[in-house]
Scaffold this motif. Structure first.
Motif, PDB file in Angstrom:
ATOM      1  N   VAL A   4       6.484 127.222  55.955  1.00  0.00           N
ATOM      2  CA  VAL A   4       6.410 125.931  56.693  1.00  0.00           C
ATOM      3  C   VAL A   4       5.873 124.785  55.750  1.00  0.00           C
ATOM      4  CG1 VAL A   4       5.437 124.639  58.350  1.00  0.00           C
ATOM      5  CG2 VAL A   4       6.284 126.874  58.807  1.00  0.00           C
ATOM      6  N   ILE A  41       8.557 123.780  53.226  1.00  0.00           N
ATOM      7  CA  ILE A  41       9.576 122.857  53.957  1.00  0.00           C
ATOM      8  C   ILE A  41       9.019 121.218  53.978  1.00  0.00           C
ATOM      9  CG2 ILE A  41      10.989 122.478  55.702  1.00  0.00           C
ATOM     10  CD1 ILE A  41      11.372 125.426  56.082  1.00  0.00           C
ATOM     11  N   TYR A  59       8.927 116.821  52.421  1.00  0.00           N
ATOM     12  CA  TYR A  59       8.975 115.517  53.649  1.00  0.00           C
ATOM     13  C   TYR A  59       8.472 114.379  52.761  1.00  0.00           C
ATOM     14  CZ  TYR A  59       8.139 113.077  57.813  1.00  0.00           C
ATOM     15  OH  TYR A  59       8.427 112.137  58.904  1.00  0.00           O
ATOM     16  N   ASN A  86      11.043 127.531  49.452  1.00  0.00           N
ATOM     17  CA  ASN A  86      11.349 126.574  50.654  1.00  0.00           C
ATOM     18  C   ASN A  86      11.491 125.004  50.467  1.00  0.00           C
ATOM     19  OD1 ASN A  86      11.504 128.455  53.249  1.00  0.00           O
ATOM     20  ND2 ASN A  86       9.753 129.034  51.987  1.00  0.00           N
ATOM     21  N   LEU A 132      14.897 117.081  59.618  1.00  0.00           N
ATOM     22  CA  LEU A 132      14.165 118.228  59.863  1.00  0.00           C
ATOM     23  C   LEU A 132      14.289 118.806  61.277  1.00  0.00           C
ATOM     24  CD1 LEU A 132      10.834 117.082  57.812  1.00  0.00           C
ATOM     25  CD2 LEU A 132      12.383 118.948  57.076  1.00  0.00           C
ATOM     26  N   VAL A 133      14.436 117.940  62.220  1.00  0.00           N
ATOM     27  CA  VAL A 133      14.445 118.356  63.653  1.00  0.00           C
ATOM     28  C   VAL A 133      15.913 118.979  63.866  1.00  0.00           C
ATOM     29  CG1 VAL A 133      14.875 117.553  66.000  1.00  0.00           C
ATOM     30  CG2 VAL A 133      13.062 116.671  64.544  1.00  0.00           C
ATOM     31  N   TYR A 177      17.588 120.365  61.238  1.00  0.00           N
ATOM     32  CA  TYR A 177      17.508 121.668  60.549  1.00  0.00           C
ATOM     33  C   TYR A 177      17.012 122.982  61.425  1.00  0.00           C
ATOM     34  CZ  TYR A 177      16.008 125.140  57.220  1.00  0.00           C
ATOM     35  OH  TYR A 177      15.627 126.624  56.421  1.00  0.00           O
ATOM     36  N   LYS A 178      15.720 122.524  61.966  1.00  0.00           N
ATOM     37  CA  LYS A 178      15.114 123.307  62.707  1.00  0.00           C
ATOM     38  C   LYS A 178      15.752 123.848  63.671  1.00  0.00           C
ATOM     39  CE  LYS A 178      10.848 124.023  65.432  1.00  0.00           C
ATOM     40  NZ  LYS A 178       9.646 123.549  66.167  1.00  0.00           N
ATOM     41  N   LYS A 179      16.521 122.941  64.563  1.00  0.00           N
ATOM     42  CA  LYS A 179      17.449 123.325  65.824  1.00  0.00           C
ATOM     43  C   LYS A 179      18.499 124.345  65.124  1.00  0.00           C
ATOM     44  CE  LYS A 179      18.988 123.213  70.035  1.00  0.00           C
ATOM     45  NZ  LYS A 179      18.047 123.518  71.116  1.00  0.00           N
ATOM     46  N   ILE A 212      18.521 126.474  62.628  1.00  0.00           N
ATOM     47  CA  ILE A 212      18.081 127.609  62.361  1.00  0.00           C
ATOM     48  C   ILE A 212      17.540 128.345  63.317  1.00  0.00           C
ATOM     49  CG2 ILE A 212      15.793 128.834  61.114  1.00  0.00           C
ATOM     50  CD1 ILE A 212      18.029 127.623  59.048  1.00  0.00           C
ATOM     51  N   SER A 213      16.984 127.771  64.544  1.00  0.00           N
ATOM     52  CA  SER A 213      16.906 128.338  65.744  1.00  0.00           C
ATOM     53  C   SER A 213      18.163 128.971  66.340  1.00  0.00           C
ATOM     54  CB  SER A 213      16.150 127.431  66.610  1.00  0.00           C
ATOM     55  OG  SER A 213      15.107 127.038  66.334  1.00  0.00           O
ATOM     56  N   ASP A 264      19.253 132.062  64.323  1.00  0.00           N
ATOM     57  CA  ASP A 264      18.233 133.210  64.501  1.00  0.00           C
ATOM     58  C   ASP A 264      18.663 133.784  65.943  1.00  0.00           C
ATOM     59  OD1 ASP A 264      17.048 132.984  62.066  1.00  0.00           O
ATOM     60  OD2 ASP A 264      15.463 131.860  62.873  1.00  0.00           O
TER      61      ASP A 264
END
Length: 267
Positions: free
Chosen positions: A31, A34, A38, A211, A250-251, A253-255, A257-258, A261
């Protein structure tokens, strides 16, 4: 005024480096890696370019900053390669190799005739390249964390403060092209790497490095936005807009990846 700016730069440097190092220890080096991409060091540098010179200068520098991010990615790659091979003085020699490599690449990039399309294409290509080259690195969490004290906090703050103060002084001596390329120097990432490597191990700093390219896309987007909005809205509103756009990446990207997964767990 000079003393006031000095204090601001010092406080911001301390906040970013300590924040990322604590994040690496308490959440994960992944984290931290990554988020090290930023907008932090470059954002500080470009902001002070705009404050101490003018918004147009900062906007022009932001275009070259995007190109300079290719050198930043090469910096972490060279550090990674060097840290795998040196047995003695690992941190020192890895740092020297990375710094020398950065400035060689920056000097080559400075010769390229730049426009915004090239400035976007080159760092995007480098980011995907290093994502591929780092794919074999394992993500390793920190199991046994050190206890923070005043000495550790001072060491963590010192490198970031020193580097940021040097880099933000560049526009006084060079033109906007070199200033933009210098502004891409990993002013918060480099101290973070030193902290993690010195405090823990090269495997942990490799997790951070793995990362960095993922987070670097947010910085590319940030610099591109700066180059557009600083002349239109000024440095204060322009900075807020640019941070907003970078955060959206970033938001998203996180979504994504979720979702990936979750899909893997389903199958």
């Amino acid at each position: 005024m000079i003393e006031f700016l000095f204090l601001i730069k010092l406080i911001v440097a301390i906040a970013f480096v300590i924040g990322l190092s604590v994040l690496a220890e308490n959440v994960s080096p992944k984290v931290a890696g990554i988020l090290s991409g930023y907008p932090s060091g470059s954002a500080i540098t470009l902001f002070f370019f705009g404050l101490e010179v003018n918004p147009e200068f900062a906007a022009e520098s932001a275009v070259y900053n995007m190109i300079g991010l290719s050198a930043t990615l090469s910096f972490v790659y060279i550090y990674y390669i060097a840290s795998r091979h040196f047995k003695k003085y690992n941190i020192l020699l890895s740092s020297l190799c990375a710094i020398i490599g950065y400035f060689i690449i920056v000097s080559l990039l400075q010769r390229i005739e730049i426009n915004k399309y090239i400035a976007i294409l080159i760092p995007f290509a480098f980011s995907f390249l290093y994502i591929y080259l780092f794919k074999s690195i394992k993500n390793i969490n920190i199991q046994t964390k050190v206890k923070l004290n005043y000495r550790i906090l001072f060491v963590r703050a010192f490198f970031a403060a020193l580097i940021i103060l040097v880099i933000t002084s560049v526009p006084k001596f060079v033109g906007s092209t070199w200033a933009g390329l210098f502004s891409a120097f990993p002013t918060t990432l480099f101290p973070l790497m030193l902290i993690i490597h010195f405090t823990y191990s090269k495997e942990h700093v490799h997790t951070v490095i793995k990362n960095v390219p993922i987070g670097m896309f947010s910085l590319i987007i940030y610099s591109l936005t700066i180059s557009i909005v600083y002349p239109l809205f000024g440095i204060y509103i322009g900075t807020l807009i640019s941070f907003g756009v970078a955060t959206i990446y970033l938001v998203v990207y996180k979504k994504i990846i979720s979702i990936i997964d979750k899909s893997k767990r389903t199958y």
